[in-house]
Design an enzyme around this catalytic site. Structure first.
Site, mmCIF file in Angstrom:
data_model
loop_
_atom_site.group_PDB
_atom_site.id
_atom_site.type_symbol
_atom_site.label_atom_id
_atom_site.label_comp_id
_atom_site.label_asym_id
_atom_site.label_seq_id
_atom_site.Cartn_x
_atom_site.Cartn_y
_atom_site.Cartn_z
ATOM 1 N N ASP A 253 36.361 9.729 12.285
ATOM 2 C CA ASP A 253 37.558 10.075 11.515
ATOM 3 C C ASP A 253 37.307 10.111 10.015
ATOM 4 O O ASP A 253 38.243 10.249 9.235
ATOM 5 C CB ASP A 253 38.693 9.108 11.843
ATOM 6 C CG ASP A 253 38.404 7.679 11.422
ATOM 7 O OD1 ASP A 253 37.222 7.289 11.414
ATOM 8 O OD2 ASP A 253 39.361 6.936 11.109
ATOM 9 N N LYS B 112 39.259 3.162 3.767
ATOM 10 C CA LYS B 112 37.900 3.479 3.343
ATOM 11 C C LYS B 112 37.701 4.990 3.403
ATOM 12 O O LYS B 112 38.450 5.685 4.085
ATOM 13 C CB LYS B 112 36.872 2.740 4.186
ATOM 14 C CG LYS B 112 37.100 2.728 5.682
ATOM 15 C CD LYS B 112 36.114 1.778 6.335
ATOM 16 C CE LYS B 112 36.363 1.631 7.838
ATOM 17 N NZ LYS B 112 37.495 0.761 8.164
ATOM 18 N N SER C 160 38.021 6.196 15.681
ATOM 19 C CA SER C 160 37.075 6.026 14.574
ATOM 20 C C SER C 160 35.640 6.336 14.990
ATOM 21 O O SER C 160 35.303 7.452 15.325
ATOM 22 C CB SER C 160 37.206 4.625 13.997
ATOM 23 O OG SER C 160 36.473 4.492 12.805
ATOM 24 N N HIS C 161 34.783 5.317 15.000
ATOM 25 C CA HIS C 161 33.359 5.481 15.263
ATOM 26 C C HIS C 161 33.017 5.351 16.745
ATOM 27 O O HIS C 161 31.849 5.427 17.115
ATOM 28 C CB HIS C 161 32.578 4.434 14.473
ATOM 29 C CG HIS C 161 33.047 3.035 14.762
ATOM 30 N ND1 HIS C 161 34.214 2.543 14.247
ATOM 31 C CD2 HIS C 161 32.521 2.047 15.520
ATOM 32 C CE1 HIS C 161 34.391 1.298 14.661
ATOM 33 N NE2 HIS C 161 33.381 0.970 15.438
ATOM 34 N N ASP D 210 31.618 9.040 10.080
ATOM 35 C CA ASP D 210 31.942 8.738 11.473
ATOM 36 C C ASP D 210 33.031 9.673 11.986
ATOM 37 O O ASP D 210 33.372 10.671 11.342
ATOM 38 C CB ASP D 210 32.351 7.274 11.613
ATOM 39 C CG ASP D 210 33.692 6.975 10.956
ATOM 40 O OD1 ASP D 210 34.053 7.695 10.008
ATOM 41 O OD2 ASP D 210 34.385 6.035 11.397
ATOM 42 N N THR E 21 37.539 -9.375 8.014
ATOM 43 C CA THR E 21 37.254 -7.998 8.412
ATOM 44 C C THR E 21 38.556 -7.294 8.781
ATOM 45 O O THR E 21 39.388 -7.843 9.491
ATOM 46 C CB THR E 21 36.283 -7.977 9.599
ATOM 47 O OG1 THR E 21 35.038 -8.527 9.188
ATOM 48 C CG2 THR E 21 36.062 -6.552 10.090
ATOM 49 N N ASP F 196 36.043 7.809 7.785
ATOM 50 C CA ASP F 196 36.212 6.704 6.845
ATOM 51 C C ASP F 196 34.926 5.887 6.636
ATOM 52 O O ASP F 196 34.856 5.095 5.695
ATOM 53 C CB ASP F 196 37.379 5.785 7.249
ATOM 54 C CG ASP F 196 37.230 5.161 8.628
ATOM 55 O OD1 ASP F 196 36.188 5.381 9.278
ATOM 56 O OD2 ASP F 196 38.169 4.461 9.063
ATOM 57 N N ARG F 197 33.923 6.085 7.470
ATOM 58 C CA ARG F 197 32.663 5.362 7.298
ATOM 59 C C ARG F 197 31.588 6.291 6.724
ATOM 60 O O ARG F 197 31.671 7.504 6.852
ATOM 61 C CB ARG F 197 32.170 4.800 8.624
ATOM 62 C CG ARG F 197 33.083 3.738 9.206
ATOM 63 C CD ARG F 197 32.468 3.088 10.428
ATOM 64 N NE ARG F 197 33.318 2.010 10.914
ATOM 65 C CZ ARG F 197 32.896 1.011 11.679
ATOM 66 N NH1 ARG F 197 31.629 0.956 12.053
ATOM 67 N NH2 ARG F 197 33.709 0.065 12.083
#
Length: 539
Positions: free
Chosen positions: A278, A375, A112-113, A276, A343, A280-281
Site C-alpha cells: 500500500d 508513513k 499492507s506488506h 510495499d 510499535t 507506506d514502507r
C-alpha cells in the site's frame, strides 16, 4: 432501495496495529466484511454530513469490497465518498486526501506488506479525521460492537463505475472519483525541490524503483520517470496486480531479494528503492550497500536542512521502541527531542498533532513526517534523493559518514513466524515473569543493566501502553521481544537485537550480533518452546 440484512457476529474482528487483517477467504465469508464496516459506522454514530476517503492497493477482493463499502455508506446516510480512480489509493495518498479535504476519516482496503491473492491476505485500515490510525480506545469500541452486531444496512443498486473521473450519486450520497496520483504529486512538489532532483537525473544519475506489482507503480512512474526524468523503465513491477504477481510485497532483504541481488551485481544503478503493497514502507539501497531502516531514519533526521519544507527547523523526532537508538543519538547532538513509542503508527499521531515531532519511523521499513499521519514510502525515497542531490555523495558515503559522526548500531530483526497463539503468549508471559531476576546477570561479556516490559506514557493524552519486553545491557546493547500485530493468522514472535559500536564500523552485522542472538534465544527458550532453531525471516 435500502435493505436491512440480518447477520450474526464473528468473534475475531479485533483490529491490530494496522487495522483488521485476515486471510482473504476469511474476509470473503458471508457478511464478514459487512459486519466489520457496519460496526465502524455504528461506533461513529450519526453518518449524516460525514465525508470519507476510500481506496485500496488493488489486491484480490479489493474491487468487490469497495463496491460493498460504497453501498453500505449510502445506506447508512454518509454524505460523500472520495474514491481513487479504479479503486486504487495508496495509504499515504489516502492520508493526505483526508487532511486536505477535512474529511471525517477514510478506509484503505489493504493488508499492507502481507501477500495477496485468493490464498493471501486482505485488510481494512480505518483512519479518523487526522488521516491516521484510530486510537486503541476507538478500535476497542469497534471490536465490542462487532461482537454484538445483528444487522447491517446496504443499498440495493448496481455497482458504481470507478473508471471515470468525476462525480456520481448513489441515493443521496455523492461519490467523487479522483485521480489518486495528482494530489499526492502536488504535495511532494511542495516538500521537495523537484528542480534540483531533475538536475540530478540529467547528470546521468541512475535509479531503480521496485513497486512490487503493488499500488505505488503509477505514482512512481509519474514522479520519477515523467516528472523528474529518470530513464524509462527505472520503475519495475509497476502494474498493480491482484496477487502482486506472486511477489510478497514487503520491501526487505528476504522478500525483495531480487532487488538486493541486482544492487549487489555489476549491473547496479546508483540508487534503488522499493515500496510495499500500500506504499507506506520503503527500502533504501546503494551500489552493493543496504541501509537499515533504523539508520535511514537517523540519516533523514541528520539531513533535514536539505529539504525545503524543513529548512527552518523541525520540532523533534520519534522512533518505535523496537527501532535502534541511532536516531536518538542524532537528536541528542542536534538538541532535538527524541520520543520512544510503542510499535504502531497511531502512537506518532498525538506527537505530530501537538507539534512535538516532525520526523518519525519504525524499524519495519517505515518512515514519515508530519506532512501526513501515516508513513510514506515515496516520500522517504525522495528525501534520500534530495540528500544525494545536495551533497553529491553516494548512499554508502552518506551512511558511513553518519556512522563516523554518531556511531553505528549493528541491528537486526528476527521473525519466528506461524507460531501457535497459545505457545507464543505463554512464551511472552513466562519471559516477563523472568525479567526482574535478570538485572545484574552476566552472559559472557554482556551484563544486564535492566530488564522490564516497555511501558509508554503518552505525553499528550496520558494513556499508558505496554508493548514488548526489553533487556538492556551495560554496553548499550539491547534485546527487544514483541508479538506482531500485523499478521492474518497464528502468531509471529519478533526479536530485535542492537549493539552500538563506535570504532569497528565495517564489520558483518550477523557476526557482531551472534553472541547477542544466542542470549536472546536462550533467555526466552525459543527453540525449546517453538521447535525453531532459527528465525524464518531476518531483516
Amino acid at each position: 432501495m435500502i435493505k436491512t440484512i440480518a447477520t450474526t457476529p464473528y468473534a475475531d474482528q479485533k483490529m491490530g496495529t494496522g487495522g483488521l487483517r485476515k486471510k482473504t477467504k476469511v474476509m470473503m465469508q458471508p457478511n464478514y466484511f459487512e459486519n466489520f464496516i457496519q460496526s465502524i459506522f455504528n461506533t461513529v454514530g450519526d453518518m449524516k454530513g460525514k465525508v470519507f476517503v476510500v481506496g485500496g492497493d488493488g489486491r484480490y477482493y479489493n474491487q468487490t469490497a469497495i463496491q460493498k463499502l460504497i453501498k453500505m455508506a449510502a445506506a447508512n446516510g454518509v454524505k460523500k465518498l472520495i474514491i481513487g480512480q479504479n479503486g486504487f489509493l495508496s495509504t499515504p495518498a489516502g492520508s493526505h486526501l483526508m487532511l486536505k479535504n477535512h474529511t471525517n476519516g477514510g478506509f484503505i482496503l489493504s493488508a499492507s506488506h502481507n501477500p495477496g491473492g485468493e490464498n493471501g491476505d486482505f485488510g481494512i485500515k480505518y483512519a479518523n479525521e487526522t488521516g491516521g490510525q484510530v486510537p486503541t480506545s476507538v478500535s476497542d469500541k469497534i471490536y465490542a460492537n462487532s461482537k454484538n452486531i445483528s444487522e447491517y444496512k446496504i443499498y440495493d443498486a448496481p455497482d458504481v463505475d470507478l473508471s471515470k473521473l468525476g462525480t456520481v450519486k448513489l441515493g443521496d450520497m455523492e461519490i467523487e472519483i479522483i485521480d489518486s496520483v495528482k494530489d499526492y504529486v502536488e504535495m511532494m512538489q511542495e516538500i521537495f525541490d523537484f528542480d534540483a532532483l531533475k538536475k540530478l537525473f540529467k547528470s546521468g544519475f541512475t535509479m531503480r524503483f521496485d513497486a512490487m506489482n503493488a499500488v505505488t507503480g503509477p505514482y512512481a512512474i509519474r514522479i520519477f520517470e515523467e516528472i523528474l526524468g529518470a530513464a524509462k523503465g527505472s520503475v519495475t513491477h509497476a502494474v498493480p496486480l491482484p496477487d502482486f504477481g506472486g511477489l510478497h510485497p514487503d520491501p526487505n532483504l528476504t522478500y525483495a531479494k531480487h532487488l538486493v541481488d541486482f544492487m549487489f551485481s555489476d549491473k547496479a544503478t546508483d540508487f534503488a528503492g522499493a515500496n510495499d503493497g500500500d506504499g507506506d514502507r520503503n527500502m533504501i539501497l546503494g551500489r552493493s550497500f543496504f541501509v537499515t531502516p533504523s539508520d535511514s531514519l537517523a540519516i533523514l533526521a541528520d539531513n533535514y536542512r536539505y529539504i525545503p519544507a524543513y529548512k527552518n527547523g523541525i520540532y523533534g523526532v520519534a522512533k518505535s521502541a523496537a527501532t535502534s537508538t541511532a536516531v536518538c543519538r542524532v537528536a541528542e547532538k542536534n538538541n532535538l527531542p527524541c520520543y520512544v513509542v510503542p510499535t504502531g503508527w497511531k502512537y506518532f499521531v498525538n506527537l505530530m498533532d501537538s507539534k512535538r515531532i516532525t520526523l518519525c519511523g519504525e524499524e519495519s521499513f517505515g518512515s514519515g513526517s508530519s506532512h501526513i499521519r501515516e508513513k510514506d514510502g515515496i516520500w522517504a525515497i525522495l528525501f534520500w534523493l534530495s540528500i544525494i542531490a545536495a551533497t553529491g555523495k553516494s548512499v554508502a558515503e552518506i551512511t558511513r559518514e553518519n556512522w563516523k559522526k554518531y556511531g553505528r548500531s549493528y541491528y537486526m530483526r528476527f521473525d519466528f513466524e506461524g507460531l501457535e497463539t497459545d505457545v507464543a503468549d505463554k512464551l511472552m508471559a513466562d519471559l516477563e515473569n523472568k525479567l526482574p531476576a535478570l538485572a545484574g546477570q552476566k552472559f559472557g561479556t554482556y551484563e544486564v543493566s535492566e530488564a522490564a516490559p516497555f511501558v509508554y506514557n503518552d505525553p499528550v493524552d496520558g494513556s499508558v501502553t505496554k508493548n514488548g519486553l526489553v533487556i538492556d545491557f551495560t554496553n548499550g546493547s539491547k534485546i527487544t521481544y514483541r508479538l506482531s500485530g500485523t499478521g492474518s493468522s497464528g502468531a509471529t514472535l519478533r526479536v530485535y537485537l542492537e549493539r552500538p559500536e563506535y570504532k569497528d564500523l565495517e564489520e558483518d552485522t550477523l557476526t557482531m550480533l551472534k553472541d547477542l542472538l544466542k542470549i536472546a534465544m536462550d533467555v526466552a527458550e525459543i527453540t525449546k518452546r517453538t521447535g525453531k532453531t532459527k528465525a524464518d525471516v531476518n531483516t
